[in-house]
Design a protein around this motif. Structure first.
Motif, PDB file in Angstrom:
ATOM      1  N   LEU A 162      -1.406  14.295   9.729  1.00 29.43           N
ATOM      2  CA  LEU A 162      -2.810  14.411   9.323  1.00 29.43           C
ATOM      3  C   LEU A 162      -3.718  13.599  10.237  1.00 29.43           C
ATOM      4  N   ILE A 163      -3.228  12.449  10.660  1.00 28.80           N
ATOM      5  CA  ILE A 163      -4.013  11.615  11.574  1.00 28.80           C
ATOM      6  C   ILE A 163      -4.209  12.340  12.900  1.00 28.80           C
ATOM      7  N   MET A 221       0.841  -1.182   0.000  1.00 25.83           N
ATOM      8  CA  MET A 221       0.000   0.000   0.000  1.00 25.83           C
ATOM      9  C   MET A 221       0.888   1.247   0.000  1.00 25.83           C
ATOM     10  N   THR A 222       0.599   2.190  -0.823  1.00 25.75           N
ATOM     11  CA  THR A 222       1.399   3.398  -0.968  1.00 25.75           C
ATOM     12  C   THR A 222       1.429   4.208   0.324  1.00 25.75           C
ATOM     13  N   GLN A 223       0.330   4.249   1.062  1.00 24.69           N
ATOM     14  CA  GLN A 223       0.295   5.036   2.294  1.00 24.69           C
ATOM     15  C   GLN A 223       1.345   4.572   3.288  1.00 24.69           C
ATOM     16  N   MET A 224       1.663   3.300   3.304  1.00 22.46           N
ATOM     17  CA  MET A 224       2.636   2.782   4.257  1.00 22.46           C
ATOM     18  C   MET A 224       3.996   3.443   4.058  1.00 22.46           C
ATOM     19  N   HIS A 234       4.513   6.404   3.295  1.00 22.71           N
ATOM     20  CA  HIS A 234       4.416   7.791   3.737  1.00 22.71           C
ATOM     21  C   HIS A 234       3.826   7.909   5.145  1.00 22.71           C
ATOM     22  N   GLN A 235       3.896   6.828   5.897  1.00 26.35           N
ATOM     23  CA  GLN A 235       3.238   6.770   7.200  1.00 26.35           C
ATOM     24  C   GLN A 235       3.703   7.887   8.139  1.00 26.35           C
ATOM     25  N   ASN A 236       4.982   8.175   8.157  1.00 32.24           N
ATOM     26  CA  ASN A 236       5.485   9.196   9.073  1.00 32.24           C
ATOM     27  C   ASN A 236       4.880  10.565   8.747  1.00 32.24           C
ATOM     28  N   TYR A 282      -7.116   5.357   6.441  1.00 31.04           N
ATOM     29  CA  TYR A 282      -5.997   5.167   7.362  1.00 31.04           C
ATOM     30  C   TYR A 282      -6.202   3.850   8.111  1.00 31.04           C
ATOM     31  N   LYS A 283      -5.291   2.934   7.938  1.00 28.81           N
ATOM     32  CA  LYS A 283      -5.387   1.636   8.612  1.00 28.81           C
ATOM     33  C   LYS A 283      -4.453   1.629   9.819  1.00 28.81           C
TER      34      LYS A 283
END
Length: 104
Positions: free
Chosen positions: A13-14, A1-4, A6-8, A41-42
């Motif tokens: 945003l979270i 997953m692409t979001q992973m 960019h998690q930091n 967001y997972k």
């Protein structure tokens, strides 16, 4: 997953999302996990709860224990500092959004 990848970056945003809901009223952790999942967001409890605890230590959130049958769950809401930060964040996010949607 692409979001992973960019998690930091997305953690900011979270945190803003959490603060937005905390300023609107109380929530508990599993509700927030479900709410964030609705937005793509997972997060696991092992990711969310340390984030909530850090926000509480920083003075943005406060929590209380709520009895749920034989167990307890922790309920969070924004402090006055958290509400102030949420208002500041709304202005900054609006400014950024305005720049992001500008056509060059």
């Amino acid at each position: 997953m692409t979001q992973m990848k960019h998690q930091n970056l997305l953690k900011g945003l979270i945190r803003l999302h959490v603060l937005h809901h905390a300023a609107g009223g109380e929530f508990y952790g599993q509700w927030m996990i479900d709410e964030l999942a609705r937005h793509g967001y997972k997060l696991s409890p092992g990711t969310l709860y340390p984030m909530l605890h850090a926000m509480e230590r920083s003075g943005y959130l406060k929590s209380r224990k709520e009895r749920l049958g034989r167990t307890f769950r922790r309920v969070y809401k924004a402090t006055p500092l958290g509400k102030e930060a949420n208002n500041v964040a709304k202005v900054k996010v609006s400014e950024l959004f305005g720049e992001l949607i500008e056509v060059h």
